[in-house]
Design an enzyme around this catalytic site. Structure first.
Site, PDB file in Angstrom:
ATOM      1  N   ARG A 119       0.601  -1.139  -0.036  1.00  0.00           N
ATOM      2  CA  ARG A 119       0.399   0.296   0.086  1.00  0.00           C
ATOM      3  C   ARG A 119       0.919   1.405  -0.013  1.00  0.00           C
ATOM      4  NH1 ARG A 119      -2.786  -2.996   3.680  1.00  0.00           N
ATOM      5  NH2 ARG A 119      -4.854  -3.924   2.472  1.00  0.00           N
ATOM      6  N   LYS A 141       3.396  11.744 -11.000  1.00  0.00           N
ATOM      7  CA  LYS A 141       2.785  10.534 -11.897  1.00  0.00           C
ATOM      8  C   LYS A 141       3.438   9.371 -12.016  1.00  0.00           C
ATOM      9  CE  LYS A 141       0.081  13.721 -15.114  1.00  0.00           C
ATOM     10  NZ  LYS A 141      -0.403  13.575 -16.465  1.00  0.00           N
ATOM     11  N   GLU A 183      11.387  19.743 -24.198  1.00  0.00           N
ATOM     12  CA  GLU A 183      10.646  19.827 -23.126  1.00  0.00           C
ATOM     13  C   GLU A 183      11.443  21.299 -22.703  1.00  0.00           C
ATOM     14  OE1 GLU A 183       8.168  17.662 -22.941  1.00  0.00           O
ATOM     15  OE2 GLU A 183       8.704  16.296 -23.146  1.00  0.00           O
ATOM     16  N   LYS A 225       7.958  23.734 -13.636  1.00  0.00           N
ATOM     17  CA  LYS A 225       6.740  22.017 -13.126  1.00  0.00           C
ATOM     18  C   LYS A 225       6.486  21.778 -12.257  1.00  0.00           C
ATOM     19  CE  LYS A 225       5.491  17.320 -14.755  1.00  0.00           C
ATOM     20  NZ  LYS A 225       6.530  16.110 -14.864  1.00  0.00           N
ATOM     21  N   GLU A 235      -3.864  17.641 -12.043  1.00  0.00           N
ATOM     22  CA  GLU A 235      -4.479  17.608 -13.825  1.00  0.00           C
ATOM     23  C   GLU A 235      -5.953  18.578 -13.861  1.00  0.00           C
ATOM     24  OE1 GLU A 235      -2.332  15.956 -16.731  1.00  0.00           O
ATOM     25  OE2 GLU A 235      -3.614  16.487 -17.789  1.00  0.00           O
ATOM     26  N   ARG A 239      -2.368  22.574 -14.650  1.00  0.00           N
ATOM     27  CA  ARG A 239      -1.451  21.292 -15.376  1.00  0.00           C
ATOM     28  C   ARG A 239      -1.825  20.440 -17.086  1.00  0.00           C
ATOM     29  NH1 ARG A 239       0.933  16.165 -11.822  1.00  0.00           N
ATOM     30  NH2 ARG A 239       2.151  15.360 -12.607  1.00  0.00           N
ATOM     31  N   ASN A 243       1.331  20.492 -21.216  1.00  0.00           N
ATOM     32  CA  ASN A 243       0.740  19.102 -22.633  1.00  0.00           C
ATOM     33  C   ASN A 243       0.948  20.423 -24.177  1.00  0.00           C
ATOM     34  OD1 ASN A 243       0.491  16.493 -21.573  1.00  0.00           O
ATOM     35  ND2 ASN A 243      -1.583  17.481 -20.728  1.00  0.00           N
ATOM     36  N   HIS A 246       1.932  18.165 -27.203  1.00  0.00           N
ATOM     37  CA  HIS A 246       1.630  16.651 -27.136  1.00  0.00           C
ATOM     38  C   HIS A 246       0.481  16.799 -27.869  1.00  0.00           C
ATOM     39  CE1 HIS A 246       4.986  17.504 -24.173  1.00  0.00           C
ATOM     40  NE2 HIS A 246       5.076  16.083 -23.479  1.00  0.00           N
ATOM     41  N   HIS A 250       1.698  13.454 -29.465  1.00  0.00           N
ATOM     42  CA  HIS A 250       1.387  12.312 -29.281  1.00  0.00           C
ATOM     43  C   HIS A 250       0.724  11.668 -30.467  1.00  0.00           C
ATOM     44  CE1 HIS A 250       0.641  12.497 -24.772  1.00  0.00           C
ATOM     45  NE2 HIS A 250       1.785  12.219 -25.298  1.00  0.00           N
ATOM     46  N   HIS A 263      10.092  11.342 -28.557  1.00  0.00           N
ATOM     47  CA  HIS A 263       8.516  11.568 -28.262  1.00  0.00           C
ATOM     48  C   HIS A 263       9.290  13.076 -27.984  1.00  0.00           C
ATOM     49  CE1 HIS A 263       5.984  13.340 -25.048  1.00  0.00           C
ATOM     50  NE2 HIS A 263       6.838  13.997 -24.369  1.00  0.00           N
TER      51      HIS A 263
HETATM   52  N1  LIG Z   1       5.774  10.397 -14.953  1.00  0.00           N
HETATM   53  C1  LIG Z   1       5.482  11.653 -15.677  1.00  0.00           C
HETATM   54  O1  LIG Z   1       5.013  12.145 -15.664  1.00  0.00           O
HETATM   55  C2  LIG Z   1       6.388  11.799 -17.271  1.00  0.00           C
HETATM   56  C3  LIG Z   1       6.426  12.429 -18.371  1.00  0.00           C
HETATM   57  C4  LIG Z   1       7.194  12.261 -19.106  1.00  0.00           C
HETATM   58  C5  LIG Z   1       7.714  10.830 -20.246  1.00  0.00           C
HETATM   59  N2  LIG Z   1       7.251  10.159 -19.331  1.00  0.00           N
HETATM   60  C6  LIG Z   1       7.721   8.388 -19.315  1.00  0.00           C
HETATM   61  O2  LIG Z   1       9.499   8.529 -20.093  1.00  0.00           O
HETATM   62  C7  LIG Z   1       9.392   7.261 -20.363  1.00  0.00           C
HETATM   63  C8  LIG Z   1      10.935   8.061 -21.917  1.00  0.00           C
HETATM   64  O3  LIG Z   1      11.644   8.875 -20.313  1.00  0.00           O
HETATM   65  P1  LIG Z   1      12.793   8.904 -21.316  1.00  0.00           P
HETATM   66  O4  LIG Z   1      12.604   9.284 -22.212  1.00  0.00           O
HETATM   67  O5  LIG Z   1      13.465   9.281 -20.091  1.00  0.00           O
HETATM   68  O6  LIG Z   1      13.243   7.193 -21.519  1.00  0.00           O
HETATM   69  P2  LIG Z   1      13.593   5.945 -21.221  1.00  0.00           P
HETATM   70  O7  LIG Z   1      13.754   5.955 -19.829  1.00  0.00           O
HETATM   71  O8  LIG Z   1      13.789   4.739 -22.115  1.00  0.00           O
HETATM   72  O9  LIG Z   1      15.447   6.299 -21.690  1.00  0.00           O
HETATM   73  C9  LIG Z   1      16.130   6.334 -22.919  1.00  0.00           C
HETATM   74  C10 LIG Z   1      16.520   5.745 -23.429  1.00  0.00           C
HETATM   75  O10 LIG Z   1      18.627   5.644 -22.565  1.00  0.00           O
HETATM   76  C11 LIG Z   1      19.288   5.490 -21.598  1.00  0.00           C
HETATM   77  N3  LIG Z   1      20.066   5.814 -20.670  1.00  0.00           N
HETATM   78  C12 LIG Z   1      19.189   6.525 -19.427  1.00  0.00           C
HETATM   79  N4  LIG Z   1      19.911   7.047 -19.208  1.00  0.00           N
HETATM   80  C13 LIG Z   1      21.061   7.014 -19.726  1.00  0.00           C
HETATM   81  C14 LIG Z   1      22.809   7.445 -19.895  1.00  0.00           C
HETATM   82  N5  LIG Z   1      23.012   8.734 -18.287  1.00  0.00           N
HETATM   83  N6  LIG Z   1      23.964   7.263 -20.152  1.00  0.00           N
HETATM   84  C15 LIG Z   1      23.593   6.231 -21.260  1.00  0.00           C
HETATM   85  N7  LIG Z   1      22.352   5.871 -21.396  1.00  0.00           N
HETATM   86  C16 LIG Z   1      21.019   6.376 -20.407  1.00  0.00           C
HETATM   87  C17 LIG Z   1      18.144   4.249 -21.338  1.00  0.00           C
HETATM   88  O11 LIG Z   1      18.558   2.794 -20.914  1.00  0.00           O
HETATM   89  C18 LIG Z   1      17.173   4.043 -21.980  1.00  0.00           C
HETATM   90  O12 LIG Z   1      17.473   3.972 -23.259  1.00  0.00           O
HETATM   91  C19 LIG Z   1       8.672   7.333 -21.056  1.00  0.00           C
HETATM   92  O13 LIG Z   1       7.774   6.376 -20.840  1.00  0.00           O
HETATM   93  C20 LIG Z   1       7.117   8.770 -20.757  1.00  0.00           C
HETATM   94  O14 LIG Z   1       5.829   8.000 -20.518  1.00  0.00           O
HETATM   95  C21 LIG Z   1       6.787  10.254 -17.484  1.00  0.00           C
HETATM   96 ZN   LIG Z   2       6.925  15.305 -23.032  1.00  0.00          ZN
END
Ligand SMILES: NC(=O)c1ccc[n+]([C@@H]2O[C@H](COP(=O)([O-])OP(=O)(O)OC[C@H]3O[C@@H](n4cnc5c(N)ncnc54)[C@H](O)[C@@H]3O)[C@@H](O)[C@H]2O)c1
Ligand SMILES: [Zn+2]
Length: 357
Positions: A119, A141, A183, A225, A235, A239, A243, A246, A250, A263
């Site tokens: 929990r 999130k 971003e 942010k 949201e 919030r 987007n 986006h 998207h 992305h």
């Molecule tokens: N929770 C939220 O508010 C929120 C907001 C935006 C995006 N997201 C989510 O985030 C995800 C995308 O995140 P991302 O862009 O970080 O992608 P990711 O986590 O897939 O990382 C991108 C790539 O970089 C590699 N990597 C990470 N750090 C590294 C480093 N220091 N050196 C070498 N390689 C490295 C990872 O292994 C991966 O292959 C999506 O799933 C998206 O939905 C969440």
């Molecule tokens: Zn984004």
């Protein structure tokens, strides 16, 4: 020197630390870990790069590690269960603290495990991509994907602290780094004209990943942010401004089955569409729209889709976007650099004209 900023969410308030070499600085971690048990979740790419460093920083704790597969396609309930299974097998109790060492994928999964294991247990975000440092690690999130839709399963759960070590960005693939910059640019466009001008003036330093510039860009992005999240944690209105770009982005990602664009790249194109549309309806000057487009382009990001945007699929995909409330398409548009607003007044014909170019 590290910057500290505080996300003010009452009894769930937490600090964000931004600076070089923070992985080796135990003072950023120890005060935020209650019990003796620590459980690090990371992936097969990041573990060989940074796990040892974190392990030696946290030498005083009983530390277990779970290494998940790399990639968005592993952001699933299956991986979630793999982490839970490990926690159970290693007998982690309710006072354990989870550490998410990785990009947004690791952060989202780990946060969701932390939100639900027994929990809810404590967790720390240690974001290692630029996108995670300026976006996904802040705001609470968490979640995983369902085969039919991204982020369809999740929860709100705030971390105890966020440790954004700028040194780890050195190993990040260039394309991933630039996608994160999209971003950063977004924050300037939606809320801070001064920051946007700073980005224009300091783009070269940022592209070179110079430390001072990086620390400022990440700190200011997190501040913006955090301000937006504080005003609207779950949201309902404000919030949604996050987007910006986006809805278009998207749709582009979905129409290309998430194979063509990162992305941030899709968001870059989406932001150019959004300022173009804002100018068309008289909300934004052509000069401001041009500055946004120019900065995105100078940052090495795409400013238009690789192939022609097909009008009907685009409209249809956007219509299924979760930002639609009661059948009316809601878009975040710009009233000039630094000012954005949510509107449901854009006519379908205006969108059609935009996509036709
Ligand atoms: N929770 C939220 O508010 C929120 C907001 C935006 C995006 N997201 C989510 O985030 C995800 C995308 O995140 P991302 O862009 O970080 O992608 P990711 O986590 O897939 O990382 C991108 C790539 O970089 C590699 N990597 C990470 N750090 C590294 C480093 N220091 N050196 C070498 N390689 C490295 C990872 O292994 C991966 O292959 C999506 O799933 C998206 O939905 C969440
Ligand atoms: Zn984004």
């Amino acid at each position: 020197m590290a910057e500290r900023l505080d996300v003010d969410l009452g009894d769930r308030a937490y600090p964000i630390f931004v600076g070089a070499s923070l992985l080796g600085d135990s003072t950023r971690f120890v005060p935020y870990i209650d019990g003796r048990q620590v459980f690090v979740v990371t992936n097969e790419t990041i573990a060989p790069l940074y796990l040892d460093q974190l392990r030696s920083t946290l030498g005083e704790f009983d530390l277990d590690v779970c290494i998940i597969s790399d990639g968005e396609r592993h952001k699933t309930l299956e991986t979630y269960l793999q982490v839970i299974d490990e926690l159970m097998a290693r007998r982690h109790n309710r006072t354990t603290t989870l550490l998410a060492l990785g990009g947004g994928v690791v952060g989202d999964i780990t946060g969701f495990v932390a939100a639900t294991y027994q929990r809810g247990v404590a967790f720390l975000q240690i974001p290692t991509t630029l996108l995670a440092q300026v976006d996904s690690s802040v705001g609470g999130k968490t979640g995983v994907n369902h085969p039919s839709g991204k982020n369809m399963i999740g929860a709100f759960h705030q971390p105890r602290c966020v440790v954004a070590d700028t040194s780890v960005l050195g190993s990040l693939p260039r394309r991933e780094y630039l996608a994160g910059l999209a971003e950063v640019i977004k924050y300037g466009v939606i809320r801070d004209a001064e920051f946007f001008a700073w980005l224009e003036a300091n783009l070269t330093a940022l592209l070179d990943q110079q430390e001072a510039a990086l620390v400022h860009a990440i700190t200011r992005s997190c501040q913006i942010k955090a301000e937006v999240v504080q005003a609207d944690e779950r949201e309902s209105g404000e919030r949604a401004l996050l987007n910006f770009g986006h809805s278009f982005g998207h749709a582009l990602e979905a129409l290309t089955r998430y194979e063509t664009y990162l992305h941030g790249e899709a968001v870059a194109i989406g932001m150019v569409m959004a300022v173009d549309l804002s100018a068309r309806i008289g909300w934004m000057s052509d000069t401001d729209a041009g500055r946004v487009r120019d900065l995105i382009e100078a940052a090495g990001l795409p400013v238009q889709a690789k192939t022609d945007v097909d009008v009907e699929p685009m409209l249809k995909t956007m219509g299924m976007d979760k930002k639609v409330v009661d059948g009316q398409l809601r878009l975040v548009l710009s009233r000039g650099i630094g000012h954005s607003e949510l509107t449901d007044k854009v006519a379908e014909s205006t969108l059609r004209a935009l996509f036709r170019g």
